[in-house]
Enzyme design. Structure first.
Site, PDB file in Angstrom:
ATOM      1  N   ARG A  65       0.681  -1.315  -0.196  1.00  0.00           N
ATOM      2  CA  ARG A  65       0.082   0.043  -0.177  1.00  0.00           C
ATOM      3  C   ARG A  65       0.744   1.201   0.255  1.00  0.00           C
ATOM      4  O   ARG A  65       0.617   2.212   0.902  1.00  0.00           O
ATOM      5  CB  ARG A  65      -1.024  -0.027   1.228  1.00  0.00           C
ATOM      6  CG  ARG A  65      -2.379  -0.773   0.607  1.00  0.00           C
ATOM      7  CD  ARG A  65      -3.358  -0.776   2.081  1.00  0.00           C
ATOM      8  NE  ARG A  65      -3.121  -1.859   2.696  1.00  0.00           N
ATOM      9  CZ  ARG A  65      -3.302  -1.993   3.989  1.00  0.00           C
ATOM     10  NH1 ARG A  65      -3.466  -1.061   4.662  1.00  0.00           N
ATOM     11  NH2 ARG A  65      -3.194  -3.217   4.617  1.00  0.00           N
ATOM     12  N   ARG A  99      -4.173   6.641   1.651  1.00  0.00           N
ATOM     13  CA  ARG A  99      -4.934   7.528   2.370  1.00  0.00           C
ATOM     14  C   ARG A  99      -3.999   8.390   3.444  1.00  0.00           C
ATOM     15  O   ARG A  99      -4.185   9.416   3.644  1.00  0.00           O
ATOM     16  CB  ARG A  99      -5.905   6.968   3.391  1.00  0.00           C
ATOM     17  CG  ARG A  99      -7.197   6.572   2.535  1.00  0.00           C
ATOM     18  CD  ARG A  99      -8.138   5.909   3.404  1.00  0.00           C
ATOM     19  NE  ARG A  99      -7.707   4.432   3.803  1.00  0.00           N
ATOM     20  CZ  ARG A  99      -8.390   3.621   4.567  1.00  0.00           C
ATOM     21  NH1 ARG A  99      -9.403   3.940   4.863  1.00  0.00           N
ATOM     22  NH2 ARG A  99      -7.642   2.497   4.785  1.00  0.00           N
ATOM     23  N   ARG A 132      -8.856  10.187  -5.131  1.00  0.00           N
ATOM     24  CA  ARG A 132      -9.932   9.305  -4.413  1.00  0.00           C
ATOM     25  C   ARG A 132     -11.226   9.942  -4.396  1.00  0.00           C
ATOM     26  O   ARG A 132     -12.209   9.542  -4.579  1.00  0.00           O
ATOM     27  CB  ARG A 132      -9.409   8.938  -3.113  1.00  0.00           C
ATOM     28  CG  ARG A 132     -10.380   8.019  -2.532  1.00  0.00           C
ATOM     29  CD  ARG A 132     -10.434   6.585  -3.096  1.00  0.00           C
ATOM     30  NE  ARG A 132     -11.062   5.742  -2.151  1.00  0.00           N
ATOM     31  CZ  ARG A 132     -12.314   5.466  -2.091  1.00  0.00           C
ATOM     32  NH1 ARG A 132     -13.116   6.133  -3.023  1.00  0.00           N
ATOM     33  NH2 ARG A 132     -13.027   4.554  -1.476  1.00  0.00           N
ATOM     34  N   ASP A 172      -6.877  -3.332  -6.859  1.00  0.00           N
ATOM     35  CA  ASP A 172      -6.988  -4.119  -5.565  1.00  0.00           C
ATOM     36  C   ASP A 172      -7.309  -5.637  -5.642  1.00  0.00           C
ATOM     37  O   ASP A 172      -7.474  -6.073  -6.969  1.00  0.00           O
ATOM     38  CB  ASP A 172      -8.488  -3.512  -4.772  1.00  0.00           C
ATOM     39  CG  ASP A 172      -8.509  -3.883  -3.371  1.00  0.00           C
ATOM     40  OD1 ASP A 172      -7.830  -3.375  -2.613  1.00  0.00           O
ATOM     41  OD2 ASP A 172      -9.241  -4.944  -3.231  1.00  0.00           O
ATOM     42  N   TYR A 215     -12.721 -13.406   1.454  1.00  0.00           N
ATOM     43  CA  TYR A 215     -13.616 -12.293   1.087  1.00  0.00           C
ATOM     44  C   TYR A 215     -14.882 -12.593   0.471  1.00  0.00           C
ATOM     45  O   TYR A 215     -16.026 -11.858   0.653  1.00  0.00           O
ATOM     46  CB  TYR A 215     -12.901 -11.155   0.289  1.00  0.00           C
ATOM     47  CG  TYR A 215     -11.921 -10.495   1.088  1.00  0.00           C
ATOM     48  CD1 TYR A 215     -12.458  -9.486   1.854  1.00  0.00           C
ATOM     49  CD2 TYR A 215     -10.588 -10.511   1.116  1.00  0.00           C
ATOM     50  CE1 TYR A 215     -11.598  -8.756   2.784  1.00  0.00           C
ATOM     51  CE2 TYR A 215      -9.832 -10.080   1.883  1.00  0.00           C
ATOM     52  CZ  TYR A 215      -9.865  -8.901   2.621  1.00  0.00           C
ATOM     53  OH  TYR A 215      -9.350  -8.062   3.485  1.00  0.00           O
TER      54      TYR A 215
HETATM   55  O1  1CP Z   1      -0.008  -0.754  -2.293  1.00  0.00           O
HETATM   56  C1  1CP Z   1      -0.527  -0.100  -3.077  1.00  0.00           C
HETATM   57  O2  1CP Z   1      -0.490   1.084  -3.133  1.00  0.00           O
HETATM   58  C2  1CP Z   1      -1.283  -1.109  -4.305  1.00  0.00           C
HETATM   59  C3  1CP Z   1      -2.627  -1.136  -4.227  1.00  0.00           C
HETATM   60  C4  1CP Z   1      -3.207  -2.113  -3.439  1.00  0.00           C
HETATM   61  C5  1CP Z   1      -2.765  -3.376  -3.091  1.00  0.00           C
HETATM   62  C6  1CP Z   1      -1.596  -3.923  -3.239  1.00  0.00           C
HETATM   63  C7  1CP Z   1      -4.506  -1.839  -2.776  1.00  0.00           C
HETATM   64  C8  1CP Z   1      -4.921  -0.450  -2.980  1.00  0.00           C
HETATM   65  N1  1CP Z   1      -4.855  -2.997  -2.173  1.00  0.00           N
HETATM   66  C9  1CP Z   1      -3.928  -3.995  -2.135  1.00  0.00           C
HETATM   67  C10 1CP Z   1      -4.183  -5.365  -1.545  1.00  0.00           C
HETATM   68  C11 1CP Z   1      -5.083  -5.836  -0.743  1.00  0.00           C
HETATM   69  N2  1CP Z   1      -6.542  -5.372  -0.919  1.00  0.00           N
HETATM   70  C12 1CP Z   1      -4.911  -6.686   0.022  1.00  0.00           C
HETATM   71  C13 1CP Z   1      -3.636  -7.293   0.447  1.00  0.00           C
HETATM   72  C14 1CP Z   1      -2.803  -6.776   1.298  1.00  0.00           C
HETATM   73  C15 1CP Z   1      -3.059  -6.669   2.564  1.00  0.00           C
HETATM   74  O3  1CP Z   1      -3.197  -7.724   3.210  1.00  0.00           O
HETATM   75  O4  1CP Z   1      -3.197  -5.287   3.016  1.00  0.00           O
HETATM   76  C16 1CP Z   1      -5.987  -6.721   0.818  1.00  0.00           C
HETATM   77  C17 1CP Z   1      -6.579  -7.527   1.944  1.00  0.00           C
HETATM   78  C18 1CP Z   1      -7.152  -5.768   0.220  1.00  0.00           C
HETATM   79  C19 1CP Z   1      -8.440  -5.917   0.653  1.00  0.00           C
HETATM   80  C20 1CP Z   1      -8.982  -4.357   0.691  1.00  0.00           C
HETATM   81  N3  1CP Z   1      -8.883  -3.315  -0.190  1.00  0.00           N
HETATM   82  C21 1CP Z   1      -8.753  -3.786   2.168  1.00  0.00           C
HETATM   83  C22 1CP Z   1      -8.730  -4.352   3.510  1.00  0.00           C
HETATM   84  C23 1CP Z   1     -10.124  -4.979   3.945  1.00  0.00           C
HETATM   85  C24 1CP Z   1     -10.332  -5.664   5.234  1.00  0.00           C
HETATM   86  O5  1CP Z   1     -10.235  -5.006   6.207  1.00  0.00           O
HETATM   87  O6  1CP Z   1     -10.098  -6.947   5.306  1.00  0.00           O
HETATM   88  C25 1CP Z   1      -9.041  -2.409   1.818  1.00  0.00           C
HETATM   89  C26 1CP Z   1      -9.497  -1.356   3.031  1.00  0.00           C
HETATM   90  C27 1CP Z   1      -9.251  -2.147   0.460  1.00  0.00           C
HETATM   91  C28 1CP Z   1      -9.252  -0.909  -0.128  1.00  0.00           C
HETATM   92  C29 1CP Z   1      -8.102  -0.325  -0.684  1.00  0.00           C
HETATM   93  N4  1CP Z   1      -7.110  -1.164  -1.664  1.00  0.00           N
HETATM   94  C30 1CP Z   1      -6.229  -0.248  -1.884  1.00  0.00           C
HETATM   95  C31 1CP Z   1      -6.478   0.949  -1.168  1.00  0.00           C
HETATM   96  C32 1CP Z   1      -5.304   2.186  -1.182  1.00  0.00           C
HETATM   97  C33 1CP Z   1      -7.296   0.969  -0.348  1.00  0.00           C
HETATM   98  C34 1CP Z   1      -8.055   2.041   0.665  1.00  0.00           C
HETATM   99  C35 1CP Z   1      -9.001   2.570  -0.360  1.00  0.00           C
HETATM  100  C36 1CP Z   1      -9.369   4.035   0.241  1.00  0.00           C
HETATM  101  O7  1CP Z   1     -10.244   4.177   0.939  1.00  0.00           O
HETATM  102  O8  1CP Z   1      -8.936   5.012  -0.456  1.00  0.00           O
END
Ligand code: 1CP
Length: 329
Positions: free
Chosen positions: A2, A6, A15, A52, A130
């Site tokens: 990530r 944010r 965003r 994602d 998920y």
């Molecule tokens: O790292 C980067 O900038 C690349 C983009 C990226 C990656 C590699 C995002 C953007 N998400 C991910 C992977 C991801 N997504 C994982 C695997 C890594 C980890 O364990 O954290 C998982 C579990 C997700 C699922 C997901 N998407 C969650 C977690 C939900 C949970 O609580 O179980 C969340 C919050 C998201 C949204 C998301 N994806 C990415 C971002 C920047 C965000 C935040 C969105 C926002 O509000 O702007």
């Protein structure tokens, strides 16, 4: 881990134009812009594509919605009867995820050659979690109940997700990704008796399928929560398809350096919460210990043990990168 996100004001600005998070992920212009943002700010060696892991269920007929403060929600999978629908959508992957491939292509074109572009997907077990449980962080009771009640259907679900992810990673590599990472984040919740069948086997099959098509592209796996014997089994297997293992913060790096690094490169495992503290000293001390442990051997990529949080302080990211750059010059 990530990189975008944010903690960056320029990310929050883009965003804000996308109330629908999946539309954001599938918009190549916006996704390319936020992928490049961290590289404009910090002297990083690689960009990780902004997308994602949940794009896969989304295009397999289980749309993902996203509400502020609640996070992503996948339209549930809860019956073996839904497998046929998933199977039918498999062939859609190249078209439905073409916007992500376009993002990879544009990102590759925008960066100099010495900056790597990293593509990614979720691990099959994590995606299944998920789809079966709304919020895996609150537990995966539905996933475990489904695996127990319908073992064959569960295996079939993992197999469909493995095929979908292989196609997705292959598309990203063809579009220019220099390496790919598989985020098996909810391996953390997998009970030991299910591990071999639900995590080890699908993760290995996915990487092997990608390698068959793209033998030169390094594949990194992030099996969060894997025990030492489970990590060893991934690294030591004959024809191990993983070039690197990305380690969560909980893994003992000196053990990993001795036992895993002879087989695979390592990545990780700095605690991302250290980057939220006003005082950078603990973060820098931890980084130095990490470098002295694992970077003195061949095959080490500096990274965090999990994603950057919204509370990350930008000056800490700057100091961290600077400290890596000046470590033994
Ligand atoms: O790292 C980067 O900038 C690349 C983009 C990226 C990656 C590699 C995002 C953007 N998400 C991910 C992977 C991801 N997504 C994982 C695997 C890594 C980890 O364990 O954290 C998982 C579990 C997700 C699922 C997901 N998407 C969650 C977690 C939900 C949970 O609580 O179980 C969340 C919050 C998201 C949204 C998301 N994806 C990415 C971002 C920047 C965000 C935040 C969105 C926002 O509000 O702007």
């Amino acid at each position: 881990m990530r990189q975008a996100g944010r903690y960056l004001p320029e990310y929050r600005k883009v965003r804000a134009n996308f109330p629908n998070f999946m539309e954001f992920c599938l918009n190549p212009a916006a996704a390319t812009e936020v992928t490049l943002q961290p590289l404009s700010r910090f002297k990083l060696d690689a960009a990780i594509i902004f997308a994602d892991i949940l794009t896969i269920p989304h295009v397999l007929g289980h749309p993902v919605t996203f509400t502020e403060g609640h996070g992503p929600r996948v339209t549930p999978f809860n019956s073996p009867h839904q497998l046929a629908g998933l199977q039918a959508h498999l062939a859609d992957i190249p078209n439905a995820l073409a916007p992500v491939f376009q993002t990879v292509k544009q990102t590759r074109a925008a960066l100099p050659e010495d900056k790597a572009v990293i593509g990614f997907c979720g691990g099959p077990f994590t995606l299944a979690c998920y789809m079966l449980d709304e919020k895996p962080s609150l537990g995966i009771a539905n996933t475990l109940a489904f695996a127990a009640a319908h073992p064959q259907s569960f295996t079939q679900l993992l197999s469909i997700l493995t095929q979908a992810c292989a196609s997705y990673l292959g598309g990203q590599i063809s579009a220019g990704a220099n390496a790919v990472q598989i985020f098996e984040s909810w391996a953390l919740a997998c009970p030991p008796p299910l591990w071999q069948q639900a995590v080890h086997q699908p993760l290995t099959a996915l990487a092997a399928a990608v390698r068959l098509q793209h033998p030169q592209t390094p594949i990194i796996a992030f099996p969060r929560g894997a025990s030492q014997p489970q990590l060893l089994a991934l690294a030591e297997q004959p024809q191990n398809p993983f070039a690197a293992l990305s380690l969560a913060t909980e893994v003992d790096l000196s053990w990993a350096s001795q036992k895993l690094q002879p087989h695979v490169a390592l990545q990780g495992n700095l605690d991302p919460l250290l980057l939220t503290q006003e005082d950078p000293a603990p973060m820098l001390a931890s980084l130095t210990a990490m470098l002295n442990t694992a970077a003195t051997n061949p095959g080490y990529v500096v990274n965090l043990g999990h994603g950057l949080t919204p509370q990350t302080l930008i000056p800490n990211v700057e100091k961290l990168v600077e400290a890596v750059r000046t470590w033994r010059a």
